[in-house]
Design a protein around this motif. Structure first.
Motif, PDB file in Angstrom:
ATOM      1  N   VAL A   1       0.878  -1.078   0.044  1.00 35.65           N
ATOM      2  CA  VAL A   1       0.141  -0.030  -0.133  1.00 35.65           C
ATOM      3  C   VAL A   1       0.899   1.223   0.028  1.00 35.65           C
ATOM      4  O   VAL A   1       0.626   2.260  -0.811  1.00 35.65           O
ATOM      5  N   HIS A   2       2.018   1.260   0.867  1.00 36.67           N
ATOM      6  CA  HIS A   2       2.804   2.297   0.728  1.00 36.67           C
ATOM      7  C   HIS A   2       3.479   2.565  -0.612  1.00 36.67           C
ATOM      8  O   HIS A   2       3.652   3.730  -1.019  1.00 36.67           O
TER       9      HIS A   2
ATOM     10  N   VAL B   1       5.814  11.889  -4.889  1.00 36.14           N
ATOM     11  CA  VAL B   1       6.638  10.734  -5.218  1.00 36.14           C
ATOM     12  C   VAL B   1       6.170   9.503  -4.800  1.00 36.14           C
ATOM     13  O   VAL B   1       5.621   9.156  -3.826  1.00 36.14           O
ATOM     14  N   MET B   2       6.106   8.401  -5.839  1.00 42.68           N
ATOM     15  CA  MET B   2       5.595   7.067  -5.578  1.00 42.68           C
ATOM     16  C   MET B   2       6.304   6.382  -4.589  1.00 42.68           C
ATOM     17  O   MET B   2       7.546   6.540  -4.651  1.00 42.68           O
ATOM     18  N   GLY B   3       5.614   5.733  -3.762  1.00 44.26           N
ATOM     19  CA  GLY B   3       6.663   5.071  -2.685  1.00 44.26           C
ATOM     20  C   GLY B   3       7.573   3.910  -3.268  1.00 44.26           C
ATOM     21  O   GLY B   3       8.666   3.796  -2.910  1.00 44.26           O
ATOM     22  N   ALA B   4       7.328   3.364  -4.411  1.00 46.03           N
ATOM     23  CA  ALA B   4       7.918   2.228  -5.068  1.00 46.03           C
ATOM     24  C   ALA B   4       9.306   3.057  -5.944  1.00 46.03           C
ATOM     25  O   ALA B   4      10.272   2.416  -5.803  1.00 46.03           O
ATOM     26  N   VAL B   5       8.925   4.223  -6.250  1.00 40.41           N
ATOM     27  CA  VAL B   5      10.174   4.646  -6.950  1.00 40.41           C
ATOM     28  C   VAL B   5      11.077   5.468  -5.771  1.00 40.41           C
ATOM     29  O   VAL B   5      12.188   5.091  -6.081  1.00 40.41           O
ATOM     30  N   ALA B   6      10.548   5.702  -4.726  1.00 39.01           N
ATOM     31  CA  ALA B   6      11.584   6.010  -3.971  1.00 39.01           C
ATOM     32  C   ALA B   6      12.396   5.044  -3.514  1.00 39.01           C
ATOM     33  O   ALA B   6      13.673   5.099  -3.307  1.00 39.01           O
ATOM     34  N   ARG B   7      11.671   3.974  -3.167  1.00 36.41           N
ATOM     35  CA  ARG B   7      12.259   2.806  -2.627  1.00 36.41           C
ATOM     36  C   ARG B   7      13.553   2.298  -3.760  1.00 36.41           C
ATOM     37  O   ARG B   7      14.700   1.943  -3.170  1.00 36.41           O
ATOM     38  N   GLU B   8      12.961   2.205  -5.142  1.00 33.89           N
ATOM     39  CA  GLU B   8      14.058   1.985  -5.992  1.00 33.89           C
ATOM     40  C   GLU B   8      15.325   2.583  -6.199  1.00 33.89           C
ATOM     41  O   GLU B   8      16.422   2.263  -6.367  1.00 33.89           O
ATOM     42  N   TYR B   9      15.162   4.148  -5.775  1.00 35.70           N
ATOM     43  CA  TYR B   9      15.983   4.950  -5.695  1.00 35.70           C
ATOM     44  C   TYR B   9      16.866   5.047  -4.273  1.00 35.70           C
ATOM     45  O   TYR B   9      17.840   5.796  -3.833  1.00 35.70           O
ATOM     46  N   GLY B  10      16.631   4.123  -3.387  1.00 33.30           N
ATOM     47  CA  GLY B  10      17.184   3.851  -2.055  1.00 33.30           C
ATOM     48  C   GLY B  10      16.628   4.334  -0.818  1.00 33.30           C
ATOM     49  O   GLY B  10      17.313   4.340   0.102  1.00 33.30           O
ATOM     50  N   PHE B  11      15.288   4.978  -0.979  1.00 33.61           N
ATOM     51  CA  PHE B  11      15.090   5.438   0.331  1.00 33.61           C
ATOM     52  C   PHE B  11      14.515   4.102   1.308  1.00 33.61           C
ATOM     53  O   PHE B  11      13.801   3.284   0.736  1.00 33.61           O
ATOM     54  N   ARG B  12      15.119   4.431   2.429  1.00 35.19           N
ATOM     55  CA  ARG B  12      14.976   3.243   3.503  1.00 35.19           C
ATOM     56  C   ARG B  12      14.243   3.690   4.757  1.00 35.19           C
ATOM     57  O   ARG B  12      14.689   3.222   5.777  1.00 35.19           O
TER      58      ARG B  12
END
Length: 160
Positions: free
Chosen positions: A68-69, A79-90
């Motif tokens: 969901v996030h 910013v899409m959560g998945a996009v941020a994850r892809e760029y290293g958002f942890r």
């Protein structure tokens, strides 16, 4: 809480830091959130998810929560959560509502799309940011409603 003028100044700062046109980023943020840093939108049809099980475990949340996030757009630039994850958002996803954090990931994503598709036209850049790629059907952007709002905002935006 930041004022609208402070938000606009942060946007210009991050645009310049990433060598992006400040008016492009100002118009993008206004189109996406009206400069409201805590806007979130759950995008039920978003399907480009990033390492769900791994990220859920790392963040100490359920896979459903992480999904969901990742399917939610966050903050000033949505910013899409998945996009941020892809760029290293942890961090935990609500932290994407922090204006500087949100702008950082938005700028990273913009730069990647500009380079990936050799984009120069601000309308194409926004269309790509908003839809993941520049896509037209019958000569119209597939995300025409958003692109039209961006065009209008770009024509009106002023630097702080």
């Amino acid at each position: 809480m930041s004022t609208r003028k402070e938000i606009k100044s942060l946007i210009v700062y991050k645009a310049e830091q990433h060598q992006l046109d400040p008016k492009l980023l100002l118009a993008l943020a206004y189109t996406e959130s009206s400069y409201r840093p805590f806007v979130t939108t759950y995008e039920t049809d978003y399907r480009w998810l990033y390492k769900l099980e791994e990220m859920a475990k790392e963040m100490g949340v359920t896979v459903v929560t992480e999904k969901v996030h990742q399917q939610t757009s966050w903050g000033l630039c949505q910013v899409m959560g998945a996009v941020a994850r892809e760029y290293g958002f942890r961090l935990h996803m609500p932290e994407l509502c922090d204006p500087l954090t949100n702008l950082e990931y938005a700028c990273i994503h913009l730069k990647k799309k500009i380079k990936q598709y050799s984009l120069k036209d601000p309308i194409d850049i926004y269309a790509c940011y908003n839809a993941g790629r520049v896509e037209k059907k019958n000569g119209e952007y597939v995300n025409k409603k958003n692109v039209d709002r961006f065009k209008l905002n770009l024509s009106k935006v002023t630097l702080p």
